[in-house]
Design a protein around this motif. Structure first.
Motif, PDB file in Angstrom:
ATOM      1  N   UNK A  97     -43.678 -86.028  60.070  1.00 43.93           N
ATOM      2  CA  UNK A  97     -44.656 -87.019  60.985  1.00 43.93           C
ATOM      3  C   UNK A  97     -44.038 -87.322  62.208  1.00 43.93           C
ATOM      4  N   UNK A  98     -42.744 -87.223  62.390  1.00 44.61           N
ATOM      5  CA  UNK A  98     -42.065 -87.378  63.780  1.00 44.61           C
ATOM      6  C   UNK A  98     -42.757 -86.315  64.816  1.00 44.61           C
ATOM      7  N   UNK A  99     -42.876 -85.112  64.253  1.00 46.18           N
ATOM      8  CA  UNK A  99     -43.241 -83.880  65.003  1.00 46.18           C
ATOM      9  C   UNK A  99     -44.722 -84.165  65.501  1.00 46.18           C
ATOM     10  N   UNK A 100     -45.599 -84.588  64.220  1.00 47.38           N
ATOM     11  CA  UNK A 100     -47.029 -84.911  64.580  1.00 47.38           C
ATOM     12  C   UNK A 100     -47.048 -85.922  65.640  1.00 47.38           C
ATOM     13  N   UNK A 101     -46.406 -86.987  65.259  1.00 48.73           N
ATOM     14  CA  UNK A 101     -46.694 -88.077  66.356  1.00 48.73           C
ATOM     15  C   UNK A 101     -46.247 -87.958  67.793  1.00 48.73           C
ATOM     16  N   UNK A 102     -45.192 -87.141  67.885  1.00 49.99           N
ATOM     17  CA  UNK A 102     -44.733 -86.737  69.277  1.00 49.99           C
ATOM     18  C   UNK A 102     -45.773 -85.838  69.855  1.00 49.99           C
ATOM     19  N   UNK A 103     -46.422 -85.127  69.026  1.00 44.19           N
ATOM     20  CA  UNK A 103     -47.697 -84.551  69.667  1.00 44.19           C
ATOM     21  C   UNK A 103     -48.734 -85.275  70.037  1.00 44.19           C
ATOM     22  N   UNK A 104     -48.821 -86.209  69.418  1.00 48.46           N
ATOM     23  CA  UNK A 104     -49.932 -87.387  69.702  1.00 48.46           C
ATOM     24  C   UNK A 104     -49.561 -87.971  71.099  1.00 48.46           C
ATOM     25  N   UNK A 105     -48.330 -88.207  71.105  1.00 47.31           N
ATOM     26  CA  UNK A 105     -47.554 -89.002  72.195  1.00 47.31           C
ATOM     27  C   UNK A 105     -48.140 -88.077  73.500  1.00 47.31           C
ATOM     28  N   UNK A 106     -47.830 -86.818  73.291  1.00 48.17           N
ATOM     29  CA  UNK A 106     -47.899 -86.021  74.663  1.00 48.17           C
ATOM     30  C   UNK A 106     -49.376 -86.037  74.718  1.00 48.17           C
ATOM     31  N   UNK A 107     -50.218 -86.082  74.031  1.00 46.04           N
ATOM     32  CA  UNK A 107     -51.713 -85.729  74.204  1.00 46.04           C
ATOM     33  C   UNK A 107     -52.085 -87.113  74.778  1.00 46.04           C
ATOM     34  N   UNK A 108     -51.604 -88.242  74.609  1.00 48.57           N
ATOM     35  CA  UNK A 108     -52.062 -89.524  75.118  1.00 48.57           C
ATOM     36  C   UNK A 108     -51.579 -90.017  76.182  1.00 48.57           C
ATOM     37  N   UNK A 109     -50.659 -89.116  76.888  1.00 51.65           N
ATOM     38  CA  UNK A 109     -49.745 -89.447  77.685  1.00 51.65           C
ATOM     39  C   UNK A 109     -50.736 -89.762  79.268  1.00 51.65           C
ATOM     40  N   UNK A 110     -51.650 -89.020  79.450  1.00 53.64           N
ATOM     41  CA  UNK A 110     -52.359 -89.038  80.818  1.00 53.64           C
ATOM     42  C   UNK A 110     -53.480 -90.155  80.385  1.00 53.64           C
ATOM     43  N   UNK A 111     -54.191 -90.084  79.101  1.00 49.19           N
ATOM     44  CA  UNK A 111     -55.240 -90.993  79.157  1.00 49.19           C
ATOM     45  C   UNK A 111     -54.960 -91.700  77.722  1.00 49.19           C
ATOM     46  N   UNK A 112     -54.287 -92.904  77.861  1.00 46.39           N
ATOM     47  CA  UNK A 112     -54.081 -93.670  76.569  1.00 46.39           C
ATOM     48  C   UNK A 112     -55.255 -94.210  76.146  1.00 46.39           C
ATOM     49  N   UNK A 113     -55.177 -94.425  74.819  1.00 51.27           N
ATOM     50  CA  UNK A 113     -56.513 -95.029  74.143  1.00 51.27           C
ATOM     51  C   UNK A 113     -56.491 -96.684  74.329  1.00 51.27           C
ATOM     52  N   UNK A 114     -57.469 -97.187  74.482  1.00 50.45           N
ATOM     53  CA  UNK A 114     -57.972 -98.564  74.731  1.00 50.45           C
ATOM     54  C   UNK A 114     -57.488 -99.353  73.275  1.00 50.45           C
ATOM     55  N   UNK A 115     -57.596 -98.564  72.308  1.00 49.67           N
ATOM     56  CA  UNK A 115     -57.600 -99.285  70.749  1.00 49.67           C
ATOM     57  C   UNK A 115     -57.191 -98.247  69.730  1.00 49.67           C
ATOM     58  N   UNK A 116     -56.340 -98.575  68.902  1.00 52.28           N
ATOM     59  CA  UNK A 116     -55.850 -97.721  67.940  1.00 52.28           C
ATOM     60  C   UNK A 116     -56.372 -98.288  66.620  1.00 52.28           C
ATOM     61  N   UNK A 117     -56.923 -97.278  65.863  1.00 52.80           N
ATOM     62  CA  UNK A 117     -57.344 -97.630  64.316  1.00 52.80           C
ATOM     63  C   UNK A 117     -56.311 -97.269  63.506  1.00 52.80           C
ATOM     64  N   UNK A 118     -55.815 -98.006  62.698  1.00 56.08           N
ATOM     65  CA  UNK A 118     -54.897 -97.590  61.791  1.00 56.08           C
ATOM     66  C   UNK A 118     -55.673 -97.483  60.160  1.00 56.08           C
ATOM     67  N   UNK A 119     -55.926 -96.415  59.707  1.00 57.71           N
ATOM     68  CA  UNK A 119     -56.930 -96.235  58.621  1.00 57.71           C
ATOM     69  C   UNK A 119     -56.068 -96.111  57.422  1.00 57.71           C
ATOM     70  N   UNK A 120     -56.553 -96.837  56.099  1.00 58.29           N
ATOM     71  CA  UNK A 120     -56.012 -96.553  54.937  1.00 58.29           C
ATOM     72  C   UNK A 120     -57.272 -96.772  54.017  1.00 58.29           C
ATOM     73  N   UNK A 121     -57.138 -96.567  52.645  1.00 60.51           N
ATOM     74  CA  UNK A 121     -58.052 -96.632  51.638  1.00 60.51           C
ATOM     75  C   UNK A 121     -58.029 -98.022  51.284  1.00 60.51           C
TER      76      UNK A 121
END
Ligand SMILES: Nc1nc2c(ncn2[C@@H]2O[C@H](COP(=O)(O)OP(=O)(O)OP(=O)(O)O)[C@@H](O)[C@H]2O)c(=O)[nH]1
Length: 871
Positions: free
Chosen positions: A308-332
């Protein structure tokens, strides 16, 4: 020991803090009449705070609520304020919050998620009128030409221009939001829309007041303009929103994105990891530009957290320049996850992005068309109940992960299955009738709109472009200031503690008291009557007897006080001249001094009630007086119920450093069902010259979740015989915020009975300043300290961020006859809130207790009327 007890008597409830002289006081009744409109005491006058433990606690709570108010400035976490009091505090803060708040406070019955916060902003419709002042203004300034005319009349200075420009920009934000709502098919009466408009209006209004002008809330104008622009269909909508989805694998992230765009943007897979890398997609929904970032699915167990850490670090890098306005945390929705089963995953998200990721997050529950599971007894539970329970579990887990129990993320339901029921327009409809897509999008857009308004009104100082910037809390300046402004008694050595530091010179007292003393010695002998003898007396005889007894008691105590004073004075003089005397004489004096200080004086016992009623806790809790440490239970005096009022423990000790410097330690821990409080204080005082002393203090206490550490110092000197002046400094560290303050105090001792204390000061922290001042006039009994009549008038004033709070407090305590005491209190502030309390304490008139039956009768009467009405 006796003196220690009296000095710190304020920690005991008032009834126990007095030495009970009248041993015949067996039955006593206290009746309190409590009239209250709304209690909000902005800055209680001096002396108030330390009056009792309960009040200390109240102060702490006030600080806490202030911390809450302030913490929510520029921070979308709402402390979930209760109705009334907290709302009034909250409305002081011109804050706009995120969609998270907007929705959590919505009370839409059509919404499957019930309003998670009790108070919030309540129902939708009335909120369109934010406040009387603003709505009146909006009528005046409603139409554009009128407004322009008014602007033309105004003196054109820079500030006014800037205000008008800001107001105009805010109006455009309002129009933009109404256009968004319109495109999503939502009317201004939709709860989310109404809440956003309300917050915009509130912020504008308060902002306007700050700069001396009331902002105009032009809802009608904005609504008309939005409709016009949408009807024309030519004016492009300057709005785009970036949404990021996060969640466990397979919960439906990609499917939700596809549903948002109504086309397959990403492939979905029921049997294996669908999304392998972070990717985004841009598209338009109802002509609104939306960018969505899809992320690889996360895994819930502890062992998967590296992945998970690896994935989230890659997400962090991805959003560095254009951060999201809102985060949706999904669950069932249909997954009965165990409580906190997803904790490892949520903690990893918090660790990588910081807790602030949750401040702008919406909980999305997919598979929302599922049927609720059977209840415990086999009956189907209601859909709404099921949704509430599931929402609560996820919200609670997020709260835990974010470490902020006030967090209340809104919940939105989603159903991606192609077989989902649709309405005539082809939109997916949930079992509770909600069309989910516009709802989810509106929530997301609301968050962006509020963020835009925050930036415009400079309510938030998070640097642009920084994803999930940790928004720092401003320290609760008014409350820190009111604590600094409190007049603290100077710490004294045990042998100096006798008497009042504020009395005039002893010579004055001597002169006035000398007659009484001789009187006592000249009184003829007197024999106390036994109970049997007393019973034989007539009423007038009894009265005469008690009057005489009281008179003698008074004179005797006066004489004792006098003697004690004289003895101390003598010791002082001897100590002063001892330097010139031979050393063996010195030792003798010290010995005498030491022995005088350590003579064991038994502590006055608490007045015990006659019955051993198990409900009366006095019989169960006593305090230790075995050594130098004073350990006592803390009584919560603010309770009416017949419950155990003891909620904590208080420990005190006075040390003497090098025979010269007093050092006091006091600590208190209180804990009730919901919260615990810790207070610790270390204080000392050093004399330097005649009538000059400097006190130092360090205290720590819990303020909400944080600890506040305060260092303070105060110097006092007698500049005239009737006047004492002091100046103080304090520095407080609360969380990561530092606040510093100064104060000036002047005490005018007009005569033995009347004194006046004036205090003024300022507190600053994080570039913000609060100013405050107070005045307290005290009129004591003419027989002080024997008589207990006392009247105080307090005025306090606090100016913070242009918001002026003025409070007035009046208290009077006087006896009626020999056995009844009345304590009347009234306070009022400039917001029209106030409280009147009348407390009647009698040891004889037990029938007064019958007053307590009035509310009981009223209730019974209400019941009977209700029954009649039903028949
Ligand atoms: N019935 C129902 N099925 C859904 C819903 N959302 C998603 N699904 C199904 O669940 C499966 C997984 O969906 P995905 O969208 O791939 O899930 P994901 O979260 O993107 O998965 P990863 O990419 O692995 O993280 C697919 O077969 C979807 O059709 C829903 O709301 N209802």
């Amino acid at each position: 020991m006796l003196f220690r007890h009296l000095t710190f008597a304020d920690l005991l409830p008032s009834g126990q803090s007095q030495v009970h002289r009248r041993s015949e006081t067996s039955n006593s009744v206290t009746v309190m009449l409590f009239l209250q409109r709304q209690f909000w005491d902005p800055a209680p006058p001096q002396g108030e705070h330390r009056a009792s433990t309960g009040q200390r606690r109240a102060e702490n709570q006030k600080i806490q609520s202030a911390a809450d108010v302030v913490s929510s400035s520029g921070n979308s976490v709402d402390p979930a304020p209760p109705q009334g009091e907290h709302r009034s505090e909250k409305s002081r803060e011109p804050e706009i919050q995120s969609a998270a708040d907007v929705v959590s406070s919505s009370g839409n019955s059509a919404d499957p998620v019930p309003p998670p916060r009790p108070a919030g902003l309540g129902r939708a419709a009335p909120l369109l009128e934010p406040a009387p002042r603003a709505s009146q203004q909006s009528r005046v300034n409603g139409a554009v030409p009128q407004r322009q005319a008014q602007i033309a009349e105004d003196p054109m200075n820079g500030e006014a221009e800037e205000n008008d420009e800001t107001r105009e920009k805010l109006q455009m934000i309002r129009v933009k939001f109404l256009r968004l709502a319109h495109r999503l098919g939502q009317t201004p009466h939709n709860v989310v829309v109404a809440q956003v408009l309300y917050r915009l209006g509130l912020a504008e209004q308060l902002r306007g007041r700050n700069s001396g002008r009331v902002g105009a809330f032009s809802f009608d104008r904005a609504s008309a303009m939005a409709e016009q622009l949408e009807a024309a269909g030519q004016e492009p909508l300057d709005f785009s929103c970036t949404i990021m989805v996060l969640g466990k694998t397979g919960v439906g992230k990609s499917a939700t994105i596809n549903s948002i765009f109504d086309e397959v943007k990403f492939s979905t897979d029921a049997f294996q990891l669908g999304t392998k890398k972070v990717q985004d997609v841009v598209g338009t929904v109802q002509g609104i530009q939306v960018r969505v970032i899809d992320t690889p699915g996360l895994l819930p167990s502890w062992s998967d957290q590296r992945q998970n850490e690896k994935i989230l670090h890659s997400v962090k890098r991805f959003i560095k320049k254009t951060p999201p306005d809102i985060v949706l945390y999904l669950d069932r929705l249909d997954m009965q996850s165990r409580d906190f089963g997803d904790m490892p995953l949520l903690s990893t998200i918090t660790e990588i992005f910081g807790p602030s990721i949750w401040f702008n997050a919406i909980v999305v529950l997919t598979h929302a068309a599922c049927a609720p599971p059977d209840g415990p007894n086999g009956t189907a539970s209601s859909y709404d109940m099921f949704v509430t329970q599931r929402s609560h579990v996820v919200q609670q887990a997020i709260r835990q992960a974010a470490g902020d129990m006030r967090l209340m993320n809104p919940v939105s339901l989603v159903e991606n299955h192609s077989a989902c029921r649709t309405n005539r327009a082809g939109q997916r409809v949930l079992p509770n009738g909600q069309v989910w897509k516009p709802h989810l999008l509106l929530l997301s857009f609301a968050s962006k709109i509020l963020a835009e308004a925050n930036t415009l009104l400079k309510l938030q100082d998070s640097p642009p472009g920084k994803p999930f910037a940790t928004r720092s809390r401003a320290p609760p300046l008014p409350f820190l200031l009111s604590s600094l402004l409190q007049s603290r008694p100077q710490l004294k050595l045990p042998e100096e503690q006798f008497g009042d530091e504020d009395t005039l010179d002893d010579d004055v007292d001597d002169a006035s008291d000398s007659d009484d003393e001789s009187d006592y010695d000249e009184l003829p002998s007197f024999k106390r009557l036994t109970k049997a003898q007393l019973a034989k007396l007539t009423k007038t005889q009894k009265k005469a007897y008690f009057d005489e007894l009281e008179y003698r008691e008074k004179l005797f105590m006066k004489k004792q006080l006098k003697e004690e004073k004289r003895r101390r004075k003598l010791l002082k003089k001897m100590a002063a001249s001892a330097k010139d005397l031979p050393s063996d004489f010195n030792e003798n004096v010290e010995e005498e001094n030491g022995s005088a200080a350590s003579v064991p004086v038994p502590m006055p016992d608490l007045a015990l009630p006659t019955s051993f009623d198990s409900d009366n806790p006095t019989h169960r809790y006593r305090y230790l007086d075995s050594n130098q440490w004073l350990v006592r239970p803390v009584l919560e005096t603010h309770g009416w119920d017949h419950d155990v009022g003891y909620e904590g423990i208080n420990v005190e000790r006075l040390f003497v450093v090098k025979d010269k410097i007093p050092l006091s330690f006091s600590g208190q821990v209180t804990k009730d069902k919901k919260e615990s409080n810790l207070q610790m204080e270390l204080a000392s005082s050093v004399k330097h010259g005649e009538g000059k002393a400097t006190s130092f203090g360090f205290d720590m206490q819990s303020v909400g979740k944080d600890m506040a550490y305060t260092l303070r110092s105060e110097t006092r000197f007698n500049n005239f015989r009737h006047n004492k002046t002091g100046a103080g400094l304090s520095v407080t560290l609360l969380g990561d915020a530092l606040a510093a303050g100064v104060k000036l105090e002047d005490k005018l001792i007009v005569n033995k009975r009347f004194r006046l204390v004036m205090t003024g000061g300022a507190m600053t922290g994080r570039g913000d300043v609060a100013y405050g001042g107070s005045l307290e006039a005290t009129l004591r009994d003419k027989d002080y300290p024997l008589g207990h009549t006392l009247s105080t008038l307090g005025l306090s004033i606090m100016d913070w961020r242009g918001d002026l709070a003025i409070g007035c407090n009046l208290q009077s305590q006087f006896p009626i006859g020999r056995s009844t005491n009345v304590i009347a209190r009234a306070n009022l502030n400039n917001r029209g809130a106030g409280q009147v309390t009348i407390r009647l304490n009698s040891s004889e008139q037990l029938q007064i207790a019958l007053i307590g039956l009035i509310p009981l009768f009223r209730k019974l009467l209400g019941y009977s009327q209700e029954m009649q009405f039903r028949q």
